[in-house]
Scaffold this motif. Structure first.
Motif, PDB file in Angstrom:
ATOM      1  N   GLY A 149       0.790  -1.220   0.000  1.00 40.05           N
ATOM      2  CA  GLY A 149       0.000   0.000   0.000  1.00 40.05           C
ATOM      3  C   GLY A 149       0.822   1.269   0.000  1.00 40.05           C
ATOM      4  O   GLY A 149       0.259   2.364   0.126  1.00 40.05           O
ATOM      5  N   ALA A 150       2.140   1.154  -0.120  1.00 38.72           N
ATOM      6  CA  ALA A 150       2.997   2.341  -0.121  1.00 38.72           C
ATOM      7  C   ALA A 150       2.605   3.282  -1.254  1.00 38.72           C
ATOM      8  O   ALA A 150       2.209   2.850  -2.336  1.00 38.72           O
ATOM      9  CB  ALA A 150       4.455   1.930  -0.247  1.00 38.72           C
TER      10      ALA A 150
ATOM     11  N   PRO B 252       7.338  11.992 -10.828  1.00 39.37           N
ATOM     12  CA  PRO B 252       8.012  10.742 -11.215  1.00 39.37           C
ATOM     13  C   PRO B 252       8.738  10.138 -10.017  1.00 39.37           C
ATOM     14  O   PRO B 252       9.595  10.791  -9.424  1.00 39.37           O
ATOM     15  CB  PRO B 252       8.984  11.179 -12.305  1.00 39.37           C
ATOM     16  CG  PRO B 252       9.269  12.619 -11.967  1.00 39.37           C
ATOM     17  CD  PRO B 252       8.024  13.184 -11.361  1.00 39.37           C
ATOM     18  N   ALA B 253       8.386   8.923  -9.652  1.00 42.28           N
ATOM     19  CA  ALA B 253       8.813   8.348  -8.378  1.00 42.28           C
ATOM     20  C   ALA B 253      10.073   7.512  -8.511  1.00 42.28           C
ATOM     21  O   ALA B 253      10.375   6.958  -9.570  1.00 42.28           O
ATOM     22  CB  ALA B 253       7.700   7.480  -7.799  1.00 42.28           C
TER      23      ALA B 253
ATOM     24  N   GLY C 255      11.886   6.963 -12.083  1.00 43.23           N
ATOM     25  CA  GLY C 255      11.047   7.574 -13.114  1.00 43.23           C
ATOM     26  C   GLY C 255       9.684   6.944 -13.258  1.00 43.23           C
ATOM     27  O   GLY C 255       9.115   6.912 -14.364  1.00 43.23           O
ATOM     28  N   VAL C 256       9.120   6.445 -12.178  1.00 43.82           N
ATOM     29  CA  VAL C 256       7.847   5.730 -12.247  1.00 43.82           C
ATOM     30  C   VAL C 256       6.703   6.730 -12.376  1.00 43.82           C
ATOM     31  O   VAL C 256       6.571   7.658 -11.570  1.00 43.82           O
ATOM     32  CB  VAL C 256       7.642   4.842 -10.999  1.00 43.82           C
ATOM     33  CG1 VAL C 256       6.398   3.988 -11.159  1.00 43.82           C
ATOM     34  CG2 VAL C 256       8.879   3.969 -10.763  1.00 43.82           C
ATOM     35  N   ALA C 257       5.870   6.527 -13.389  1.00 42.76           N
ATOM     36  CA  ALA C 257       4.756   7.430 -13.640  1.00 42.76           C
ATOM     37  C   ALA C 257       3.594   7.126 -12.704  1.00 42.76           C
ATOM     38  O   ALA C 257       3.568   6.094 -12.019  1.00 42.76           O
ATOM     39  CB  ALA C 257       4.300   7.296 -15.088  1.00 42.76           C
TER      40      ALA C 257
ATOM     41  N   VAL D  97       1.422   5.207  -7.229  1.00 39.57           N
ATOM     42  CA  VAL D  97       2.171   6.422  -7.544  1.00 39.57           C
ATOM     43  C   VAL D  97       1.162   7.469  -7.991  1.00 39.57           C
ATOM     44  O   VAL D  97       0.421   7.257  -8.963  1.00 39.57           O
ATOM     45  CB  VAL D  97       3.224   6.176  -8.635  1.00 39.57           C
ATOM     46  CG1 VAL D  97       3.972   7.467  -8.956  1.00 39.57           C
ATOM     47  CG2 VAL D  97       4.209   5.094  -8.197  1.00 39.57           C
ATOM     48  N   THR D  98       1.106   8.572  -7.294  1.00 43.35           N
ATOM     49  CA  THR D  98       0.150   9.634  -7.611  1.00 43.35           C
ATOM     50  C   THR D  98       0.801  10.699  -8.475  1.00 43.35           C
ATOM     51  O   THR D  98       2.027  10.827  -8.515  1.00 43.35           O
ATOM     52  CB  THR D  98      -0.401  10.273  -6.324  1.00 43.35           C
ATOM     53  OG1 THR D  98       0.697  10.811  -5.574  1.00 43.35           O
ATOM     54  CG2 THR D  98      -1.121   9.242  -5.481  1.00 43.35           C
ATOM     55  N   ALA D  99      -0.030  11.440  -9.171  1.00 42.82           N
ATOM     56  CA  ALA D  99       0.473  12.481 -10.066  1.00 42.82           C
ATOM     57  C   ALA D  99       1.202  13.557  -9.274  1.00 42.82           C
ATOM     58  O   ALA D  99       0.777  13.959  -8.186  1.00 42.82           O
ATOM     59  CB  ALA D  99      -0.675  13.102 -10.855  1.00 42.82           C
ATOM     60  N   GLY D 100       2.304  14.028  -9.822  1.00 39.44           N
ATOM     61  CA  GLY D 100       3.079  15.064  -9.160  1.00 39.44           C
ATOM     62  C   GLY D 100       2.497  16.452  -9.379  1.00 39.44           C
ATOM     63  O   GLY D 100       1.598  16.652 -10.196  1.00 39.44           O
TER      64      GLY D 100
END
Length: 745
Positions: free
Chosen positions: A151-152, A157-158, A199-201, A228-231
């Motif tokens: 759940g992290a 871009p992660a 660079g994870v979208a 990963v949420t939008a930046g």
């Protein structure tokens, strides 16, 4: 006998075959030792093999017993008949493998289930007596993800730090691989095992670790969901999904029209991507932004649009929930053409190599077939997936409700490809090959493919290339004559069709190519042999969905500048050295004519055909731009033909070959699809004997210095002499196929 000598595929490693039986007379002295191997392991399931060494008197039958100690269970077993009572398992010999001489060995394999642990059984019995020679075990390693936590959440871009613990009770960890779904992210070969995914979208991901020990045994960890949420940032475009509206309902197989509006206050919208969940459906680069999502199966979906501006800033719309209800066809219903409304499974083993080549990204997402060309290929290895791993990966790719077609080549008949050398197989008729083919090859494959877990997939099997056509053209060769008189080819194929007949499985048999069966002396007998073989199956003509041509060759799809009826200088082109009185000059006309003949012979009018176009593009600078003006029939044909080989029967790693038509459904009358069965870049064979674990054999037809024979003319180029099968050789062959691709990439 005008034919190519055969193609040979990629290979894989691992799998087991085995034995079992009945009780021995009490007077026989019983002694044994057991080797128990957990070949691979995943959350909730595992594969294992059991090998017994008979240290007592000769056996005529046997049963091997043991107790699971942690609640494990048996799902299916091959080369033995299981009986389970609580935690006690008895494996009894099949009718063909009960005899075990003193000092001999017998083995069998099974797939099982486990919950909290999967320890090796502590003791085994043979025919009721304790094995006095002890037990050795080879246990798959253990592995668990320590990072990220379930759940992290990260911001795009992660950079996601992935780490795992791994250990092996009976050896050493060779490597740990890290995956997002079925996509390999990276590998670490020493503890602490870690990988930095950069660079994870924005999106939702499923991360796993897979550990391998030095024996090649593997275990996968439980998947960990990651978001990963939008930046943030300024200047991001705005986007809204205008169609479909929330709560819209469709009937399967549905066509869903997607549309969005998008704008950017400080620039230009570069593209709008359309998604189902995290699965990209398609992209539009100009307004109005739309996408047609076709062949959608029954289910509930969440669609969205994502706009990206020229600076790389992006914004996603809110998810819109839609429903598709059951219609006339669902993925696990047998449809007329499995390729219609479906997407092809992308084999990451090949795709990764293709993507690493210059320009390879243009085709790395193309669906290619998986070759099951040895018993070891069923289970797979650390370098290539097994059958179950591929099907699991296909399920992951199926996200979005569009059916996925997974293509396999089932290719290990005894005396396989009996007229060739480079693609000869591991099983021999005179060495009990037919029984082994059934029990050690087809049975394990069928056990996996018919698992209800895979009902939503459309599984296409190309069954035994280079087999039945040999019984028409090559009976003068001893191995082919033996395959014919023993019935090994016909009976083996009938057994495979019977075992692999299921609603979501589609079987296609090989018809060689036009430069093999295109002569009238071969064409008719081949149709008769194929019809009689299929009629002998339990389901008769319904046991096959069609036939495939050109997998073992490079023949042009069409010759644009002449047909078989063309006249030159008052002479038919059939008398040219190239055509050599064949009734066909290309694969499309041959395949369509062969289909018509099969329907006349009794096959249903719904019969479909496939043509392998992976290497028959014949583009590049040598491709003629128009017909010749010569009145000499040989000059006209040689100057006008796009197929640039010196002889239509030449088959091994041909110079000038290029990737052909891209895979697509219903491209021509009677044709279910153009397909890429032979993965581009892989070698047919070797020009010298090369040590390898991919089944590549030596054949002079693969030698660039070979001057040919009466069957195949002069070879133009072969495998690099002494070169490895992959690596530099793959790159050289792949680049040639890209350079000569037609249509051009």
């Amino acid at each position: 006998m005008r034919r190519k000598l055969a193609i040979v595929s990629i290979a894989a490693v691992a799998a087991t075959g085995g034995a079992i039986a009945v009780m021995q007379p009490a007077s026989a002295a019983t002694g044994c030792s057991v080797k128990y191997t957990v070949t691979n392991q995943w959350p909730g399931g595992f594969g294992a093999s059991v090998e017994l060494t008979n240290t007592g008197d000769a056996l005529t039958s046997w049963n091997i017993g043991w107790d699971f100690v942690a609640g494990q269970g048996i799902q299916q077993m091959w080369s033995a008949v299981p009986t389970v009572s609580g935690l006690h398992v008895t494996a009894k010999n099949e009718s063909y493998n009960g005899a075990v001489p003193a000092g001999g060995k017998v083995s069998f394999g099974f797939n099982g289930t486990w919950t909290t642990a999967n320890p090796v059984p502590g003791a085994f019995t043979l025919n009721g007596a304790a094995c006095n020679g002890g037990t050795t075990a080879n246990q798959a390693p253990s592995v668990s993800l320590t990072s990220p936590a379930a759940g992290a959440s990260f911001t795009a871009p992660a950079t996601v730090a992935i780490a795992a613990n791994a250990s092996d009770a009976d050896g050493t960890i060779a490597k740990v691989e890290f995956y997002n779904g079925s996509t390999l992210l990276g590998t670490d070969t020493s503890a602490p095992y870690a990988f930095s995914w950069t660079g994870v979208a924005a999106g939702t991901y499923s991360v796993t670790a897979k550990a391998y020990d030095n024996a090649g045994l593997s275990t996968a960890s439980t998947a960990v969901p990651v978001t990963v949420t939008a930046g943030g940032g300024t200047g991001a475009p705005s986007v809204a999904l205008t169609s479909p509206t929330a709560g819209s309902s469709f009937t399967a197989p549905a066509t869903v029209a997607l549309a969005a509006t998008a704008s950017d206050s400080d620039g230009t919208v570069a593209k709008v991507d359309f998604y189902n969940g995290t699965t990209l459906l398609g992209t539009d680069t100009s307004a109005p932004y739309t996408w047609s999502w076709t062949g959608v199966a029954a289910g509930s979906y969440t669609v969205s649009a994502k706009a990206t501006d020229n600076a790389g800033n992006s914004t996603s719309s809110s998810g819109t929930a839609i429903t598709v209800t059951s219609g006339t066809s669902t993925p696990d219903t047998h449809v007329d053409n499995p390729y219609v409304g479906a997407k092809g499974y992308v084999n990451a083993d090949w795709s990764t190599k293709a993507a690493a080549e210059p320009g390879g990204s243009k085709i790395a997402g193309t669906s290619t077939a998986i070759w099951i060309d040895r018993i070891a290929a069923i289970a797979g290895s650390s370098s290539s997936k097994g059958v179950r791993e591929h099907l699991d990966a296909a399920l992951a790719q199926a996200a979005g409700g569009v059916p996925v077609v997974v293509q396999f080549v089932v290719y290990d008949l005894p005396n396989r490809d009996c007229a060739a050398l480079a693609s000869n197989g591991e099983l021999k008729v005179k060495e009990n090959g037919l029984a082994r083919y059934k029990s050690e090859f087809i049975d394990p494959i069928a056990a996996i493919m018919t698992d209800a877990k895979y009902n939503s997939l459309r599984i296409v099997n190309v069954v035994e290339d280079d087999s039945l056509p040999n019984l028409v053209t090559n009976l003068g060769i001893a191995n082919c004559a033996e395959a014919n008189t023993s019935g090994a080819y016909v009976q083996g194929i009938q057994y495979a069709l019977n075992k692999l007949h299921k609603a979501n499985i589609y079987n296609y048999l090989d018809i060689g190519h036009h430069a093999w069966l295109g002569w009238d002396s071969n064409f008719g007998p081949a149709v008769t042999l194929l019809a009689n073989t299929v009629k002998g199956t339990t389901a008769g003509f319904n046991s096959v969905d069609g036939f495939i041509s050109n997998t073992a060759n490079y023949s042009s799809l069409t010759e644009p500048y002449f047909t078989v009826n063309t006249q030159v200088g008052g002479n038919t082109i059939r008398q040219s050295k190239w055509v050599d009185w064949n009734m066909y000059v290309d694969e499309l006309s041959f395949t369509q004519a062969f289909r018509n003949a099969l329907v006349t012979a009794g096959f249903p009018a719904t019969l479909g055909m496939l043509i392998d176009t992976s290497r028959n593009g014949w583009g590049g600078t040598a491709r003629p731009a128009g017909p010749s003006t010569s009145t000499d029939v040989n000059t006209f044909v040689n100057t006008s033909r796009i197929d640039r080989r010196i002889h239509a029967g030449n088959w091994c790693n041909q110079s000038g070959a290029g990737m052909g038509e891209r895979p697509r459904a219903t491209p021509a009358t009677g044709i279910d699809a153009y397909v890429w069965i032979k993965p581009p870049g892989e070698s047919d064979g070797s020009s010298t004997a090369i040590s390898n674990d991919e089944g590549k054999g030596f054949d002079r037809m693969c030698d660039p210095t070979y001057t040919g024979n009466t069957l195949n003319g002069n070879n133009l180029t072969g495998a690099l002499p002494g070169a490895p099968i992959s690596g530099a050789w793959f790159s050289a062959q792949f680049q040639q196929l890209m350079t000569n691709a037609y249509p051009a990439l």
